[in-house]
Enzyme design. Structure first.
Site, PDB file in Angstrom:
ATOM      1  N   GLY A 100       0.814  -1.196   0.000  1.00 36.80           N
ATOM      2  CA  GLY A 100       0.000   0.000   0.000  1.00 36.80           C
ATOM      3  C   GLY A 100       0.851   1.250   0.000  1.00 36.80           C
ATOM      4  CB  SER A 101       0.472   4.523  -1.635  1.00 32.37           C
ATOM      5  OG  SER A 101       0.758   4.002  -2.917  1.00 32.37           O
ATOM      6  CG  HIS A 160       3.812   2.282   4.080  1.00 34.53           C
ATOM      7  ND1 HIS A 160       3.237   2.531   5.302  1.00 34.53           N
ATOM      8  CD2 HIS A 160       3.063   1.302   3.495  1.00 34.53           C
ATOM      9  CE1 HIS A 160       2.185   1.735   5.456  1.00 34.53           C
ATOM     10  NE2 HIS A 160       2.056   0.987   4.374  1.00 34.53           N
ATOM     11  CG  HIS A 198      -1.060  -0.757   7.254  1.00 30.33           C
ATOM     12  ND1 HIS A 198      -0.304  -1.863   7.564  1.00 30.33           N
ATOM     13  CD2 HIS A 198      -0.885  -0.538   5.928  1.00 30.33           C
ATOM     14  CE1 HIS A 198       0.288  -2.301   6.470  1.00 30.33           C
ATOM     15  NE2 HIS A 198      -0.044  -1.514   5.467  1.00 30.33           N
TER      16      HIS A 198
END
Length: 329
Positions: free
Chosen positions: A53-54, A56, A218
């Protein structure tokens, strides 16, 4: 919610475009995908692919380039990329010697990368996979079965990348990766939560005088909440848990990574790093290399994580020191 965006529905798309336009000398975008691939190709070299996922950043696209990853796949914010996108990353990375997938241990990531590997296998691309699970905070969570993959993943990228650049085979890289993963441990702390753009509110709440130990990348809450404390005491708490897990003894050699979660100034990160060095010195543990900065973030979360890699092989330090041509290392 205050963010510099043009709306929440195109944030990843526009980030990817901005990244490749800003660093066109190092990486390019695979047309029609969210795959960031290195510009230089080396036929006969094992390809390395990571992603997730973006949110990070600079992970993982920031580690694409000579000496590290061949390609990174960008999912939506805190959401695994789809198998077809990962498959495009595998094809972009394949130079005839197979592809190693470096996956953080989150259920969606592991499942989708495995499905992409099956697609590649049907296309006669040999693929192997390693799963990073360096976070010692929790065994199972909303996103995982087992421990989560966090900032230690970046050290795996670097060591595996150096070995791949030197011509190691797919089987050798997988074995090396598994050894490094077994030796790296991470624990994080949050001073304030982050806000996913499409959600519009923080993932959890913290009082002005509270911190959360064991947070995930997250925005997941941690395992305990405490009052804010001096850096030295916080460093001691994180270090002692990691030391116990890693069974650190006097005479051991380590690499230290102090990783900012997105909104913590370098000044504070270096104060914390100094405290960690004092703890290691007092324990008789020798620090061979230290990295400090934002390597794997959680949007605008304030906080940091401590990663300690116990050196089972001193060549790992040499691999970490080799020069690369990437955006973020």
């Amino acid at each position: 919610m205050k963010k510099i965006l043009n709306g929440t529905d195109q944030v990843v798309e526009q980030m990817v475009e901005g990244l490749v336009k800003s660093h066109a000398d190092v990486v390019h975008r695979v047309e029609g995908t969210r795959v960031i691939a290195r510009n230089d190709k080396r036929p006969g070299k094992v390809g390395l692919v990571s992603g997730g996922g973006s949110g990070h950043e600079p992970a993982h696209a920031g580690y694409v380039g000579r000496g590290m990853l061949s390609a990174a796949v960008c999912g939506d914010v805190f959401t695994s990329p789809t198998p077809d996108q990962i498959y495009e990353g595998i094809k972009a990375a394949d130079q005839g010697a197979g592809v190693l997938l470096i996956v953080k241990n989150y259920t969606g990531d592991v499942m989708n990368f495995e499905m992409a590997a099956d697609l590649a296998d049907a296309d006669d691309i040999k693929v192997e996979q390693i799963v990073v699970d360096d976070d010692i905070a929790v065994e199972d969570s909303t996103f995982t079965t087992g421990r989560r993959g966090v900032a230690g993943t970046v050290l795996v990228h670097k060591i595996i990348g150096a070995a791949a650049e030197a011509g190691a085979s797919l089987e050798e890289l997988k074995a090396l990766g598994e050894k490094v993963i077994a030796s790296v441990k991470t624990l994080g702390v949050a001073l304030s939560p982050c806000t996913v753009p499409e959600v519009g509110h923080p993932g959890f709440e913290l009082g002005d005088d509270e911190i959360e130990l064991g947070i995930g990348i997250h925005g997941e809450p941690g395992f305990t909440r405490e009052k804010i404390m001096p850096s030295a005491r916080l460093a001691k708490q994180l270090y002692e848990r990691i030391s116990s897990e890693s069974k650190l003894l006097a005479g051991d050699k380590v690499v230290v990574l102090v990783n900012g979660m997105g909104a913590t100034p370098l000044m504070e990160q270096y104060v914390f790093a100094n405290d960690v060095h004092e703890l290691l010195k007092n324990a008789g543990v020798q620090v061979e290399k230290t990295l400090v900065g934002d390597y794997m973030t959680s949007l605008e979360m304030a906080g940091l994580s401590l990663t300690i890699l116990k050196l089972e092989d001193e060549k790992w330090v040499d691999m970490l020191k080799l020069p690369v041509d990437t955006i973020a290392w």
